[in-house]
Design an enzyme around this catalytic site. Structure first.
Site: not given
Ligand code: ZN
Length: 445
Positions: A58, A177, A304, A308
């Site tokens: 991400h 997911h 993953d 944040h």
């Molecule tokens: Zn996920």
């Protein structure tokens, strides 16, 4: 011509050899006499792997540049030994159109530190109701092949079936997911069991993952299409995948470094750095994940990586955001747990962190081994160097690092992306010079 000689690296952990790289391509392997204009990298004692490929990161851009950008995420990827990363679609706006996918591609190329491959959303806005522009994304300049609503489960069986049918003609794959929203809702944040009961946290039972994976492998069989299971977290899911592969069903799977090493009991201190989705599981699951990765049931390691900002992560446990950093520590965790644990050799690491993820994601020029004629994506690893992780030293813009203070055995020493050094721990000056060069010229893939 740009020339680089890598001297004396053990290729995939086997015998030492030199590599000559010319204009981004490996042109000689064996005993190389360095041309006078070549940059020479002494790799004595290091293991050379094909550049690492991460199917699941991400990068938060566009929309949450306070947590990460494609530039800071690319820098973290290069430091972690990655030459390609797949950027998940849950940005703002969502990557659910050809234009959005091309924008991510272009931002990645402008950074030039790693290949940034956009993942397309399966459904518009990740809402699970209507298919996104799968065909347009596939035909765009970004050539999207991996589609995922990651962060959300494609829980409607009819939508999942139609998506699988749609992507089949162009060789796409749906990365699922797996989280049945009726069995594990949005508030579920702790493995359902003794610890969740003791802490009073909403439980996330393994069956919420396993039941979706079981359904999806049957949909893959029915459609003759391809499904990939993101972040496998339970022993039961490993069993389902093992069964499906034995039937010849086209399913692949990934596991994260944190699910290979960290367990539910870490939540006892209510530290939100350990809050992740799916949650950390008990030791029995962790052992099944390690065994599944070693025997090939699980194809790949994917981080993953989920940065944040502090103001989203530093809350009471139930209110904090889900996710952890992973790009810079992945190789060290896999080395420590799997290689030094006696479960994988370095050729095995090359398989699960480079060749298999490149194949699953459809990247023909990544994960190709270290042979003459291959694009020079190379990761150099010191198999025995002990690193103590320091969250403050991260290239990521965020600091939600569950490995902070831990000592891991094995570390990335240098990364070569398309023939250029994008990371070199032993030569800060050379590193900066090469980085500048890479940043201005863009990736030559
Ligand atoms: Zn996920």
């Amino acid at each position: 011509m740009n020339r680089l000689v890598i001297r004396g690296a053990r290729l995939l952990g086997a015998d030492a050899a030199d590599l000559l790289v010319e204009d981004g391509v490996i042109t000689e392997v064996g005993s190389v006499s360095a041309p006078p204009d070549a940059e020479v990298l002494d790799a004595d004692g290091l293991v050379a792997l094909p550049g690492l490929v991460d199917l699941h990161v991400h990068l938060r851009e566009p929309g949450r540049e306070d947590a990460e950008t494609i530039a800071t995420g690319s820098a973290a990827a290069a430091a972690g030994g990655f030459t390609a990363v797949f950027a998940m679609a849950n940005t703002s706006p969502v990557t659910d159109t050809a234009e959005a996918a091309e924008r991510v591609l272009d931002l990645g190329r402008a950074c030039g530190l790693t290949e940034v491959v956009p993942v397309g959303a399966v459904t518009k806005g990740l809402e699970g109701a209507e298919l996104a522009e799968l065909g347009l994304m596939a035909r765009s300049r970004a050539r999207v092949r991996v589609f995922s609503d990651d962060g959300h489960c494609v829980h409607d069986a009819r939508i999942m079936r139609r998506a699988l049918e749609y992507i089949k003609p162009f060789g796409g794959v749906i990365s699922q997911h797996a989280q049945d929203p009726r069995l594990a809702g949005r508030e579920a944040c702790c493995h359902e069991g003794e610890v969740s009961g003791r802490l009073g946290l909403p439980g996330w039972p393994g069956i919420a993952e396993e039941s979706v994976v079981a359904r999806d492998v049957m949909l893959a069989r029915h459609t003759g299409s391809r499904v990939h299971v993101a972040h496998v977290s339970t022993a039961g899911t490993v069993e389902v995948i093992r069964w499906a592969k034995a039937q010849g069903i086209d399913v692949t799977a990934e596991v994260t470094p944190h699910h290979l090493a960290l367990t539910t009991d870490l939540l006892l201190g209510y530290d939100p750095v350990y809050k992740v989705n799916p949650p950390l599981r008990p030791t029995e699951d962790v052992e099944a994940l390690r065994a599944g990765l070693a025997d090939g049931t699980i194809d790949a390691v994917a981080t993953d990586h989920a940065p944040h900002a502090r103001h989203d992560k530093e809350h009471a446990f139930v209110d904090a955001a889900f996710g952890m950093l992973g790009l810079e520590t992945a190789l060290s965790v896999v080395s420590d747990v799997m290689v030094h644990g006696g479960l994988l050799d370095w050729a095995g690491v090359a398989r699960v962190m480079s060749a298999s993820p490149a194949r699953i994601g459809g990247l023909a020029h990544q994960g190709r081994g270290l042979a003459v004629g291959s694009t020079a994506h190379i990761t150099l690893v010191d198999p025995d160097r002990k690193v103590t992780v320091d969250a403050a030293a991260s290239r990521s813009r965020s600091r939600n690092n569950p490995w902070h203070g831990r000592t891991l055995r094995g570390a990335v020493e240098a990364t070569v992306f398309a023939g250029r050094l994008t990371h070199d721990v032993r030569n800060g000056a050379g590193n900066r010079r090469e980085l500048t060069n890479a940043t201005t010229s863009g990736a030559d893939l």
